[in-house]
Design an enzyme around this catalytic site. Structure first.
Site, PDB file in Angstrom:
ATOM      1  CB  CYS A  62       2.511  -1.132  13.896  1.00 59.45           C
ATOM      2  SG  CYS A  62       1.025  -0.428  13.159  1.00 59.45           S
ATOM      3  CG  HIS A  72      -0.207  -0.109   2.526  1.00 59.29           C
ATOM      4  ND1 HIS A  72       0.165  -1.326   3.060  1.00 59.29           N
ATOM      5  CD2 HIS A  72       0.220   0.822   3.405  1.00 59.29           C
ATOM      6  CE1 HIS A  72       0.781  -1.145   4.214  1.00 59.29           C
ATOM      7  NE2 HIS A  72       0.834   0.164   4.441  1.00 59.29           N
TER       8      HIS A  72
END
Length: 681
Positions: A193, A65
């Site tokens: 993350c 992505h």
């Protein structure tokens, strides 16, 4: 995702054998649909994102992505590979490939897709349906989450027969007391993350699901990432039997979890092997293993802890902004000062070096230093406001904080406007974060909803409500500083000197320093005098301790005498913290002595009319000081006062029965033993 994926963006027979080829094949479908304008440019952006961190997940999933200026609208393409493609997952190649494309700046769409996929990909039935799908249109509908249309058969219920309504008589069974539910093993977890969306929520959902599957385990997860985070309740942490950290970025406020059995792993481990992690933490709890001590945390991480009072929180928030502002102050201020030193005080009228720069002319280099420093210094108020808001509300506070700080500059509200803007921005974001939103919307909250609403509110308040009064107050303060002379200037110098030396680099010291630095944003004669007084007073404590250990070394321990050697350099460099080891060992003598010397220096600096355009540097920026000789005299006078006082105070200590050498009041030291100095009288 209703319009982000269609049948034309689905390839159920993806023949690529590398992740680059897979991305190209799916991107070509986007090109055909007009969703991407430049194939090679878009693929370069995909490759750049892939280089940051592999996007392969255990279970045969790849989610390349990126955001790209070559994307016209948010798009999702799906490909299924029979042989599998390596996307860097530990368990092998991926057969389910999702290529996500979002326009540059369209964080809302990008993160919404990722967040939605994160949840769907934890559903085994969803993945199984993708692997067995035979129709592209049905696959696109499945990914979109469309509800299947009911068939006629499914809408017709069978007629009931009279017999079906007659239930056989049942004989009553003896009542039994319900079994007491078994106590659950409680786990608190933190997932995070770098992007704070895909892996963060996948790990959270994976751990929660594993806890439910175990039956006797309850897992509560705190997700940290770009959305900021909502702290787990202190009661939940206190009642937990174990802790799991599944993270690729530092855990904020990690010391909340100290003293409990802890498993610390990367975020992908939380996705791929949650049951194993739960087993590990249960084993540690059974063995009685716990973490030791409080984990380290940055000032921002600790800002506004739940148990702090409002005053403590406010101080931490303000210090958060100041700590991030100081590097801009140092770099920008010193560059500006060097520009003035080389090119004179008219260098601020030089033309832009982008249009006029002569390599052989000193003035051009001076103008370059000045203009670079001015650019850096222009960030002072926005950074202050932005990181005050950051200290209050984490990353979602940055945007409204910076916006408010920039508005403060626009309306000439200056340093005071930046303080107000940061506090307002943080407060607005904290209020928005308390609103309960559906889980599916959590992904867009930090990148769309919170920045949009908070920036609008902060802008309205700064432009139309409080900005003008603060600007008027800033002008009044500036005029007052410019009008200071005689006794008033000396009194201000004394106050600033006392503040700089009271806590030796602590909050009060930073308040005085921030006050002085704020004046450099729009320098006037008065603000330059304040900056000079603050730096001079801040140099006194370490220099005085260094001198005292030199002239009366027997009053100090061997360690303090060694610290005294370093204090010469620290003091000369305007690092007030160089006196902290001495104050920690003997605060009732060192701190009053330091404050007295700082007050003398601050008063003399103001009385002499010394000025300073550099926010830092100590004796190394003496050439940039107005009246440098008198400035050095002011520092020397303060150092002598502090030295004399600390020597006298230490010499007045009540001697031990045996007496002490040199009036130190210590018992004679045994051979090979250092003199023992009491901490406080």
């Amino acid at each position: 995702m209703s319009e982000m994926i269609t049948a034309d963006l689905v390839d159920l027979d993806l023949s690529a054998d590398t992740k680059e080829a897979a991305a190209r094949a799916l991107a070509e479908r986007m090109i055909a649909q007009g969703r991407v304008t430049d194939l090679d440019g878009f693929l370069a952006d995909v490759a750049a994102r892939e280089a940051q961190m592999p996007t392969g997940l255990d279970g045969g999933i790849g989610i390349p992505h990126c955001r790209s200026e070559h994307v016209t609208e948010p798009t999702l393409a799906f490909g299924r590979s029979a042989d599998g493609i390596d996307f860097g997952a530990p368990d092998g190649p991926a057969d389910l490939i999702f290529l996500i494309a979002a326009p540059a700046g369209a964080d809302d769409a990008h993160l919404t897709i990722l967040s939605s996929l994160a949840r769907q990909l934890m559903d085994e039935d969803f993945k199984a349906a993708l692997r067995t799908a035979t129709d592209a249109g049905a696959t696109a509908a499945l990914i979109r989450g469309d509800e299947p249309e009911p068939t006629p058969e499914s809408t017709t219920e069978p007629e009931s027969t009279p017999e079906s309504t007659t239930e056989p008589e049942s004989t009553p069974e003896p009542e039994t007391a319900p079994a007491a539910p078994a106590a659950k093993f409680k786990i608190v977890a933190v997932t995070s993350c770098p992007t704070g969306i895909a892996h963060t929520y996948m790990a959270a959902e994976s751990l929660e699901k594993a806890g439910r599957d175990a039956g006797d385990v309850e897992v509560l997860v705190e997700t940290q990432g770009s959305a900021g985070f909502t702290r787990l309740a202190p009661e939940a942490i206190a009642g937990a039997h174990g802790v799991i950290f599944a993270h690729d970025v530092p855990v904020r406020e990690k010391d909340r979890f100290a003293g409990k059995p802890t498993v610390d792993v990367g975020v992908k481990a939380g996705i791929n092997r949650p049951a194993e992690l739960i087993g590990e933490v249960r084993e540690k709890a059974a063995r009685g293993e716990t973490t030791s001590g409080a984990a380290s945390a940055t000032p921002v991480d600790r800002a506004g802890d739940t148990g702090d009072g409002y005053g403590t929180k406010l101080r931490k928030w303000l210090m958060s902004g100041v700590s991030y502002m100081v590097p801009f102050v140092a770099a920008g201020g010193l560059l500006i000062a060097l520009g003035f030193a080389i090119g004179g005080y008219t260098i601020n009228k030089a033309p832009s070096v982008a249009e006029h720069f002569v390599w052989t002319q000193t003035d051009s280099w001076a103008a370059l230093l000045f203009q670079v420093g001015s650019v850096a210094f222009a960030f002072l108020v926005p950074v202050l406001a932005g990181f005050i808001a950051y200290g209050m509300a984490d990353r979602p506070g940055l945007v409204p904080g910076f916006v408010g700080g920039s508005i403060a500059l626009t309306i000439n509200a200056g340093f005071l406007g930046g303080l107000a803007a940061g506090l307002i921005a943080g407060g607005v974001v904290m209020a928005i974060q308390k609103v309960n939103v559906p889980p599916v919307l959590r992904g867009i909250m930090p990148v769309v909803v919170i920045p949009l609403i908070s920036s609008a509110v902060v802008g309205f308040l700064m432009f139309l409500v409080i900005g003008k009064p603060i600007a008027s107050l800033q002008r009044a303060l500036t005029d007052w500083l410019n009008s200071l002379s005689g006794a008033n200037a000396i009194i201000l110098g004394i106050i600033l000197g006392l503040m700089m030396c009271f806590d030796l680099g602590g909050p009060l010291n930073k308040v005085a320093y921030a006050f002085a630095v704020g004046g450099l944003a729009n320098p006037t004669e008065g603000s330059l005098k304040v900056m000079a007084a603050v730096m001079a007073a801040g140099m006194v404590p370490p220099l005085a301790m260094a001198l005292a250990t030199t002239v009366r070394g027997r009053l100090f321990t061997k360690t303090e005498r060694e610290n005294g050697k370093a204090a010469w350099v620290l003091g000369a460099s305007f690092i007030t913290e160089g006196a902290i080891p001495f104050a920690a060992a003997d605060p009732l003598r060192v701190i009053p002595a330091s404050m007295a010397g700082g007050a003398v220096t601050g008063a003399l600096s103001m009385a002499f009319g010394c000025t300073l355009r550099a926010p830092h540097g100590g004796i190394f920026v003496v050439p940039l000081i107005g009246n440098p000789f008198l400035y050095l005299i002011a520092i020397a006078a303060g150092v002598c006062v502090s030295t004399a006082l600390v020597v006298i105070l230490k010499g007045m200590r009540k001697p031990a029965p045996e007496g002490g050498a040199d009036g130190a009041g210590d018992a004679p030291a045994q051979k090979g033993e250092e003199p023992k100095i009491p901490v406080a009288a």
